[in-house]
Enzyme design. Sequence first.
Site, PDB file in Angstrom:
ATOM      1  N   ASP A  72      -5.734   5.749   1.830  1.00  0.00           N
ATOM      2  CA  ASP A  72      -6.001   4.363   1.499  1.00  0.00           C
ATOM      3  C   ASP A  72      -7.465   4.076   1.853  1.00  0.00           C
ATOM      4  O   ASP A  72      -8.011   4.633   2.811  1.00  0.00           O
ATOM      5  CB  ASP A  72      -5.088   3.463   2.336  1.00  0.00           C
ATOM      6  CG  ASP A  72      -5.107   2.037   1.853  1.00  0.00           C
ATOM      7  OD1 ASP A  72      -4.195   1.660   1.096  1.00  0.00           O
ATOM      8  OD2 ASP A  72      -6.046   1.288   2.217  1.00  0.00           O
ATOM      9  N   HIS A 125       0.834  -1.207   0.000  1.00  0.00           N
ATOM     10  CA  HIS A 125       0.000   0.000   0.000  1.00  0.00           C
ATOM     11  C   HIS A 125       0.869   1.257   0.000  1.00  0.00           C
ATOM     12  O   HIS A 125       0.504   2.273  -0.575  1.00  0.00           O
ATOM     13  CB  HIS A 125      -0.928   0.002   1.232  1.00  0.00           C
ATOM     14  CG  HIS A 125      -1.949  -1.103   1.195  1.00  0.00           C
ATOM     15  ND1 HIS A 125      -3.289  -0.880   1.008  1.00  0.00           N
ATOM     16  CD2 HIS A 125      -1.806  -2.447   1.289  1.00  0.00           C
ATOM     17  CE1 HIS A 125      -3.940  -2.032   1.008  1.00  0.00           C
ATOM     18  NE2 HIS A 125      -3.052  -2.997   1.198  1.00  0.00           N
TER      19      HIS A 125
END
Length: 462
Positions: A120, A26
């Site tokens: 995110d 990520h």
Amino acid sequence: VQQEEPANCDGRARRVLLFPLPFQGHINPMLQLADVLHGRGLAVTILHTGFNALDPALHPEFTFVPVPDGIPADVAASGSIISIILAMNAAMEASGAVRDVLASVLADDGQPPAACLFIDANLLAVQKAAAALGLPTLVLRTGSAACFSCFLAYPMLHENGYLPPKEAELYTPVKQLPPLRVRDLFLSSSNNHEMVRKVLARATETVRNSSGLVINTFDALETAELERIRGELDVAVVLAAGPLHMLSARSTGSTLLSEDRSCIEWLDAQATGSVLYVSFGSLASMDAGELSEVAWGLANSGQPFLWVVRRDLVRGSQHGSDLPEGFDRAVEGRGKVIRWAPQQEVLAHPAVGGFWTHNGWNSTLESIAQGLPMICRPQFADQMMNTRYVEAAWGIGFELEGELERGKIEKAIRKLMEEKQGEVMREKAKELKEKVVSCLGSGGSSLLAVDKLIDHILSLHG
Ligand code: UDP
């Protein structure tokens, strides 16, 4: 990416804030996005947790701001990503710490005004804190469009009885989401199904509450999936701006482990297209018996290989993932084992001809960008789904299914690297690489998506 004229509105420079989920798969795309935005003249501030903290020294061009994550030590040590995501969000919601940090970042007059915050999808608590301060959020999805489309379809998958998965129906096609089968669905094999359901619902909510969605994919790769998402979501922009690592000026610099660069020199000495690169990403693991089967499968295949054996690859090992006795001698001169690779550089090296991967989305996309065919060994999360697309939608690899056994591994390696079937996959992978080149070229879909993204950012007040 060239540094262009500063992106500004009314002559005022703008700043963007970015907050990745603290896991390698990520962090990488979020920092690549930061790099792309910085290349277009925006100032960049990165918020990051103490858990898997980033090293500001690696990115002097960005400002870094630590945020207390409140993850209890036992949860952090558990290695359960889902538990860490839930604990982190709960702690952030309870403490108000993110809101305080954001408020002080926004009040900093030494910096250009912040236009928005990229987060995110797993950071709903951060989205809520930003909303309370009137700061618009955009979500970066670090998985595929198919994966997010599956998130959106989760309620439907339950209503239609596909989920929770039943052992006898694992190979049943999900006719609403071709080419997926029940076993390919996000974490369908997980035994903590309710937790997964909660995490996915929260991720969807984060996106719905935001002013835009950027997905690390490209139009020609996932046309139907992107269309499905655009049809279902009511957010201002849904942009396919990937592969981000190809748009970003830097190929390395955000890794949590230190890269062993000696492998590049070793690759330089190997014949073109001869090497199989083997890596299972930053989180996947195996037991000692499986490690031994992989080792002997590689040794017996006769193929040159570069294998990443992370220190924590073997579950519960006290010795840091030791290789079997006699293995070094058996592969001398033909195989190289390292602890962590400069992966994008490895995949771009002419000596590499194939990738045995766990099919994390970054690895899958990095392989596609270099036109490399794959042996797929998925373990969890979206890896099964990515494998299914590699095999059934794009025809650029195949799954190594079932128990890991040296004879089977040897055969799979030969199939990919030496046989006709592998050759066909290689050709298709090369065709797909051409599409990557087009989406990144002048007038290409991903470049246009970045243009639209900049316009959108500048339209947000700041
Ligand atoms: N990676 C790396 N060196 C390695 C193995 C992986 O730099 O030896 C990088 C890889 O290039 C990718 C990321 O780590 O960008 C892993 O992300 P992915 O989504 O493939 O898998 P995850 O680690 O999240 O399971």
